[in-house]
Design a protein around this motif. Structure first.
Motif, PDB file in Angstrom:
ATOM      1  N   PHE A 185      42.130  62.863   4.689  1.00  0.00           N
ATOM      2  CA  PHE A 185      41.033  63.967   4.401  1.00  0.00           C
ATOM      3  C   PHE A 185      40.711  64.415   3.005  1.00  0.00           C
ATOM      4  N   PRO A 186      39.194  64.586   2.732  1.00  0.00           N
ATOM      5  CA  PRO A 186      38.677  64.824   3.354  1.00  0.00           C
ATOM      6  C   PRO A 186      37.507  63.379   3.986  1.00  0.00           C
ATOM      7  N   ASP A 187      38.339  62.092   3.857  1.00  0.00           N
ATOM      8  CA  ASP A 187      37.778  60.863   4.320  1.00  0.00           C
ATOM      9  C   ASP A 187      38.182  60.926   6.096  1.00  0.00           C
ATOM     10  N   VAL A 188      36.957  60.054   6.358  1.00  0.00           N
ATOM     11  CA  VAL A 188      36.930  59.823   8.318  1.00  0.00           C
ATOM     12  C   VAL A 188      38.219  59.452   7.868  1.00  0.00           C
ATOM     13  N   ILE A 189      39.347  59.478   9.613  1.00  0.00           N
ATOM     14  CA  ILE A 189      39.947  58.697   9.844  1.00  0.00           C
ATOM     15  C   ILE A 189      39.949  58.850  10.753  1.00  0.00           C
ATOM     16  N   ILE A 239      53.338  67.374   3.896  1.00  0.00           N
ATOM     17  CA  ILE A 239      52.483  66.312   3.000  1.00  0.00           C
ATOM     18  C   ILE A 239      52.125  67.322   2.300  1.00  0.00           C
ATOM     19  N   ARG A 240      51.157  66.262   1.061  1.00  0.00           N
ATOM     20  CA  ARG A 240      50.067  66.357   0.081  1.00  0.00           C
ATOM     21  C   ARG A 240      49.285  66.093   0.036  1.00  0.00           C
ATOM     22  N   ILE A 241      48.256  67.330   0.814  1.00  0.00           N
ATOM     23  CA  ILE A 241      47.215  66.521   0.853  1.00  0.00           C
ATOM     24  C   ILE A 241      45.653  66.802  -0.004  1.00  0.00           C
ATOM     25  N   ALA A 242      46.076  68.309  -0.956  1.00  0.00           N
ATOM     26  CA  ALA A 242      45.022  68.744  -1.816  1.00  0.00           C
ATOM     27  C   ALA A 242      45.175  67.408  -3.472  1.00  0.00           C
ATOM     28  N   ASP A 243      45.888  67.256  -4.002  1.00  0.00           N
ATOM     29  CA  ASP A 243      46.104  66.294  -4.649  1.00  0.00           C
ATOM     30  C   ASP A 243      44.404  65.360  -4.228  1.00  0.00           C
ATOM     31  N   TYR A 244      44.291  64.183  -3.599  1.00  0.00           N
ATOM     32  CA  TYR A 244      43.356  63.973  -3.354  1.00  0.00           C
ATOM     33  C   TYR A 244      42.348  64.320  -2.959  1.00  0.00           C
ATOM     34  N   ALA A 245      42.322  65.411  -2.170  1.00  0.00           N
ATOM     35  CA  ALA A 245      41.301  66.131  -1.724  1.00  0.00           C
ATOM     36  C   ALA A 245      39.853  66.265  -2.772  1.00  0.00           C
ATOM     37  N   LEU A 246      41.241  67.124  -3.354  1.00  0.00           N
ATOM     38  CA  LEU A 246      40.478  67.671  -4.863  1.00  0.00           C
ATOM     39  C   LEU A 246      39.993  66.656  -5.679  1.00  0.00           C
ATOM     40  N   LYS A 255      36.097  70.813  -1.337  1.00  0.00           N
ATOM     41  CA  LYS A 255      36.202  71.010  -2.866  1.00  0.00           C
ATOM     42  C   LYS A 255      37.380  72.100  -2.919  1.00  0.00           C
ATOM     43  N   ASP A 256      37.546  73.079  -2.096  1.00  0.00           N
ATOM     44  CA  ASP A 256      37.351  74.699  -2.130  1.00  0.00           C
ATOM     45  C   ASP A 256      39.987  74.187  -1.931  1.00  0.00           C
ATOM     46  N   PRO A 257      40.226  75.288  -3.783  1.00  0.00           N
ATOM     47  CA  PRO A 257      41.497  74.900  -3.544  1.00  0.00           C
ATOM     48  C   PRO A 257      42.549  75.609  -2.189  1.00  0.00           C
ATOM     49  N   ALA A 258      42.143  76.548  -1.735  1.00  0.00           N
ATOM     50  CA  ALA A 258      42.524  77.554  -0.894  1.00  0.00           C
ATOM     51  C   ALA A 258      42.222  77.449   0.020  1.00  0.00           C
TER      52      ALA A 258
END
Length: 363
Positions: free
Chosen positions: A298-302, A354-361, A340-343
């Motif tokens: 995320f936020p890729d479309v899957i 799992i980690r998502i923010a690292d990629y999303a941001l 794009k909001d870390p919150a």
């Protein structure tokens, strides 16, 4: 100029929205009900954000919950209209336009009925091109804001006395969970209107053109249908600028409904060293290969597609079912301030482990 939405746009919105639903995003039949009701009783109008004045109020029309489960939900078209009316009463001013928090099987059409009845414009902007689990992700940057917002919720199972009308004020992150609780109490799915913001803010922070993207994708799908399943899948890949990550059989499904009204878990496609794991929180949030290497986040479309090219929700997946996994990288879609909001990431990372923010941001 604005575009009057007509009967032929309903199926395109549902079909395109269903791909961007990313495994969630409501019910196609609910979307058709909203769309056909809107175009039969009025003239819902799609406008670009540029057609509104800077100070015009724009709110988000949303549906909250995870009705893929066996919950006794009931939501009527009138509930979306009432939610807008309650918000206008609380605001003391007219709402000029509505965006949606996300595309989806029904959510792409959330603003159509209020537009037909109340005259609010369907604004060609979304909080997120694809569907996501939390309202904050579609809140176009308001999730971490201390600013007092108004949020309303309307709906529920009438026969079980679960019908609720709710108006709540507070910081977005504090009141969003209240609406999710209301969704759970109402039977699992509730209509909402929330976060009235000035059009100038929406222009800077929403994913612009999100409704048009869903409509054009849906039109491409409809045009390909007569040529068969593989033509439909090819059309989806081409229209989204995506790629098929995997074709395989569902070998394991482990998804549970939580008291916070989320469906959380994993689905494994394929076996041994070619297996892929889909991480689910209502929608598909990430894909790992058999070695645990991240392939999509995320936020890729899957999205999962049937062999006929039909977008499948998490609830439709069964072990033994052959499917395709579609991946559209975030680099080819408009991104809103909400993703794009870390919150917005800690609750999702906690639920999924799992980690998502690292990629999303990351840029």
């Amino acid at each position: 100029m604005g575009r009057i939405l007509t009967e032929k746009d309903v199926e395109a919105a549902v079909k395109g929205g269903s791909v961007y639903a990313a495994g969630g995003g409501g019910w196609a039949d609910h979307g058709r009900m909203l769309g056909y009701a809107a175009v039969s009783i009025g003239r819902p109008e799609l406008v670009s954000i540029e057609e509104l004045g800077d100070d015009d109020w724009v709110a988000t029309a949303a549906a909250i919950g995870a009705p893929a489960s066996t919950t006794p939900w009931e939501m009527q078209g009138v509930d979306y209209v009432k939610a807008v009316q309650l918000l206008q009463e609380a605001l003391g001013e007219q709402v000029s336009g509505l965006i949606v928090g996300q595309n989806g099987k029904s959510s792409t059409l959330n603003g159509w009925l209020p537009s037909a009845i109340l005259g609010t414009k369907v604004v060609d902007a979304v909080g997120d091109i694809r569907a996501h689990p939390t309202g904050d992700m579609g809140a176009i940057g308001m999730a971490g804001s201390p600013e007092q917002m108004i949020q309303t919720a309307v709906g529920g199972n009438r026969s079980e006395n679960r019908y609720i009308e709710l108006v709540v004020r507070g910081a977005t992150a504090k009141v969003s969970p209240i609406l999710r609780t209301a969704a759970d109490q109402s039977g699992g799915f509730i209509a909402s209107c929330r976060n009235p913001l000035r059009a100038s803010y929406v222009r800077r922070n929403a994913a612009l053109g999100g409704i048009s993207l869903a409509l054009s994708l849906g039109e491409a799908i409809i045009a390909a249908e007569a040529k068969g399943a593989s033509a439909v899948i090819d059309a989806i890949v081409k229209a989204t600028s995506g790629a098929i990550l995997k074709e395989g059989v569902v070998t394991r499904k482990s998804v549970v409904y939580t008291k916070e009204a989320f469906d959380v878990g994993t689905v494994t496609v394929g076996s041994d060293d070619t297996a892929m794991t889909l991480h689910i929180m209502n929608e598909y949030m990430a894909v790992d290969d058999a070695a645990g290497t991240r392939l999509a986040t995320f936020p890729d479309v899957i999205t999962t597609l049937s062999t006929e090219g039909e977008p499948l929700s998490v609830g439709q997946l069964r072990e033994g079912m052959p499917i395709f996994i579609l991946h559209v990288p975030k680099t080819v879609i408009p991104l809103s301030a909400g993703v794009k909001d870390p919150a917005v990431y800690p609750p999702v990372e906690k639920a999924l482990g799992i980690r998502i923010a690292d990629y999303a941001l990351a840029d």
